[in-house]
Write a protein that holds these residues in place. Structure first.
Motif, PDB file in Angstrom:
ATOM      1  N   LYS A   8       0.830  -1.205   0.000  1.00 52.72           N
ATOM      2  CA  LYS A   8       0.000   0.000   0.000  1.00 52.72           C
ATOM      3  C   LYS A   8       0.865   1.257   0.000  1.00 52.72           C
ATOM      4  O   LYS A   8       0.556   2.234  -0.676  1.00 52.72           O
ATOM      5  CB  LYS A   8      -0.918  -0.011   1.223  1.00 52.72           C
ATOM      6  CG  LYS A   8      -1.939   1.093   1.240  1.00 52.72           C
ATOM      7  CD  LYS A   8      -2.883   0.915   2.418  1.00 52.72           C
ATOM      8  CE  LYS A   8      -3.968   1.961   2.407  1.00 52.72           C
ATOM      9  NZ  LYS A   8      -4.897   1.767   3.520  1.00 52.72           N
ATOM     10  N   PRO A  12       0.593   2.099  -4.448  1.00 54.44           N
ATOM     11  CA  PRO A  12      -0.832   2.145  -4.134  1.00 54.44           C
ATOM     12  C   PRO A  12      -1.726   1.664  -5.283  1.00 54.44           C
ATOM     13  O   PRO A  12      -2.807   1.141  -5.051  1.00 54.44           O
ATOM     14  CB  PRO A  12      -1.101   3.608  -3.799  1.00 54.44           C
ATOM     15  CG  PRO A  12       0.081   4.362  -4.266  1.00 54.44           C
ATOM     16  CD  PRO A  12       1.209   3.419  -4.393  1.00 54.44           C
ATOM     17  N   GLY A  13      -1.280   1.819  -6.538  1.00 60.14           N
ATOM     18  CA  GLY A  13      -2.088   1.364  -7.668  1.00 60.14           C
ATOM     19  C   GLY A  13      -2.272  -0.140  -7.669  1.00 60.14           C
ATOM     20  O   GLY A  13      -3.367  -0.653  -7.904  1.00 60.14           O
ATOM     21  N   HIS A  15      -1.955  -2.079  -5.041  1.00 59.50           N
ATOM     22  CA  HIS A  15      -2.749  -2.424  -3.851  1.00 59.50           C
ATOM     23  C   HIS A  15      -4.234  -2.268  -4.133  1.00 59.50           C
ATOM     24  O   HIS A  15      -5.042  -3.129  -3.770  1.00 59.50           O
ATOM     25  CB  HIS A  15      -2.330  -1.540  -2.666  1.00 59.50           C
ATOM     26  CG  HIS A  15      -3.078  -1.855  -1.420  1.00 59.50           C
ATOM     27  ND1 HIS A  15      -4.184  -1.161  -1.033  1.00 59.50           N
ATOM     28  CD2 HIS A  15      -2.874  -2.814  -0.472  1.00 59.50           C
ATOM     29  CE1 HIS A  15      -4.639  -1.664   0.092  1.00 59.50           C
ATOM     30  NE2 HIS A  15      -3.859  -2.667   0.456  1.00 59.50           N
ATOM     31  N   LYS A  16      -4.610  -1.191  -4.826  1.00 61.05           N
ATOM     32  CA  LYS A  16      -6.016  -0.947  -5.140  1.00 61.05           C
ATOM     33  C   LYS A  16      -6.562  -2.047  -6.051  1.00 61.05           C
ATOM     34  O   LYS A  16      -7.660  -2.551  -5.847  1.00 61.05           O
ATOM     35  CB  LYS A  16      -6.172   0.416  -5.806  1.00 61.05           C
ATOM     36  CG  LYS A  16      -7.593   0.815  -6.062  1.00 61.05           C
ATOM     37  CD  LYS A  16      -7.670   2.223  -6.625  1.00 61.05           C
ATOM     38  CE  LYS A  16      -9.104   2.634  -6.869  1.00 61.05           C
ATOM     39  NZ  LYS A  16      -9.177   3.981  -7.432  1.00 61.05           N
ATOM     40  N   ARG A  17      -5.767  -2.447  -7.053  1.00 57.38           N
ATOM     41  CA  ARG A  17      -6.181  -3.506  -7.960  1.00 57.38           C
ATOM     42  C   ARG A  17      -6.333  -4.847  -7.237  1.00 57.38           C
ATOM     43  O   ARG A  17      -7.283  -5.593  -7.468  1.00 57.38           O
ATOM     44  CB  ARG A  17      -5.166  -3.652  -9.088  1.00 57.38           C
ATOM     45  CG  ARG A  17      -5.803  -3.560 -10.443  1.00 57.38           C
ATOM     46  CD  ARG A  17      -4.859  -3.771 -11.580  1.00 57.38           C
ATOM     47  NE  ARG A  17      -3.572  -3.129 -11.367  1.00 57.38           N
ATOM     48  CZ  ARG A  17      -2.485  -3.410 -12.029  1.00 57.38           C
ATOM     49  NH1 ARG A  17      -2.504  -4.328 -12.966  1.00 57.38           N
ATOM     50  NH2 ARG A  17      -1.337  -2.800 -11.789  1.00 57.38           N
ATOM     51  N   MET A  19      -7.060  -5.296  -4.092  1.00 60.22           N
ATOM     52  CA  MET A  19      -8.244  -5.236  -3.242  1.00 60.22           C
ATOM     53  C   MET A  19      -9.514  -5.448  -4.056  1.00 60.22           C
ATOM     54  O   MET A  19     -10.465  -6.087  -3.598  1.00 60.22           O
ATOM     55  CB  MET A  19      -8.309  -3.896  -2.496  1.00 60.22           C
ATOM     56  CG  MET A  19      -7.172  -3.695  -1.496  1.00 60.22           C
ATOM     57  SD  MET A  19      -7.017  -5.021  -0.274  1.00 60.22           S
ATOM     58  CE  MET A  19      -8.466  -4.744   0.680  1.00 60.22           C
ATOM     59  N   GLN A  20      -9.557  -4.943  -5.300  1.00 59.03           N
ATOM     60  CA  GLN A  20     -10.724  -5.146  -6.154  1.00 59.03           C
ATOM     61  C   GLN A  20     -10.838  -6.598  -6.582  1.00 59.03           C
ATOM     62  O   GLN A  20     -11.932  -7.147  -6.654  1.00 59.03           O
ATOM     63  CB  GLN A  20     -10.641  -4.240  -7.387  1.00 59.03           C
ATOM     64  CG  GLN A  20     -10.869  -2.785  -7.077  1.00 59.03           C
ATOM     65  CD  GLN A  20     -10.672  -1.892  -8.286  1.00 59.03           C
ATOM     66  OE1 GLN A  20     -10.187  -2.334  -9.315  1.00 59.03           O
ATOM     67  NE2 GLN A  20     -11.036  -0.628  -8.140  1.00 59.03           N
ATOM     68  N   LYS A  23     -12.304  -8.704  -3.716  1.00 57.51           N
ATOM     69  CA  LYS A  23     -13.742  -8.572  -3.517  1.00 57.51           C
ATOM     70  C   LYS A  23     -14.494  -9.430  -4.520  1.00 57.51           C
ATOM     71  O   LYS A  23     -15.384 -10.169  -4.157  1.00 57.51           O
ATOM     72  CB  LYS A  23     -14.174  -7.118  -3.655  1.00 57.51           C
ATOM     73  CG  LYS A  23     -13.743  -6.256  -2.496  1.00 57.51           C
ATOM     74  CD  LYS A  23     -14.242  -4.850  -2.657  1.00 57.51           C
ATOM     75  CE  LYS A  23     -13.745  -3.978  -1.513  1.00 57.51           C
ATOM     76  NZ  LYS A  23     -14.152  -2.603  -1.662  1.00 57.51           N
TER      77      LYS A  23
END
Length: 60
Positions: A8, A12-13, A15-17, A19-20, A23
């Protein structure tokens, strides 16, 4: 500090991917209603043979 925290901070990019992806598109489980017909209650995805008898393995 965990691996998630390091990713993170450093990227951060990514990490965001991640996390998606985690889900995902989870479909809600089908609800079995009381008083439903036996044909609808017997709908399952797969069967297994146990002691010579076919048994339900997973629900649809």
């Amino acid at each position: 500090m965990t691996v998630g925290e390091v990713i993170k901070i450093n990227s951060p990019g990514i990490h965001k991917r991640l996390m998606q992806i985690g889900k995902g598109n989870k479909e809600p489980k089908k609800r079995i209603e009381l008083g439903d017909s036996p044909q609808n209650l017997m709908k399952v995805d797969s069967y297994k043979r146990a002691r010579g008898v076919l048994r339900q393995k997973t629900w649809g």
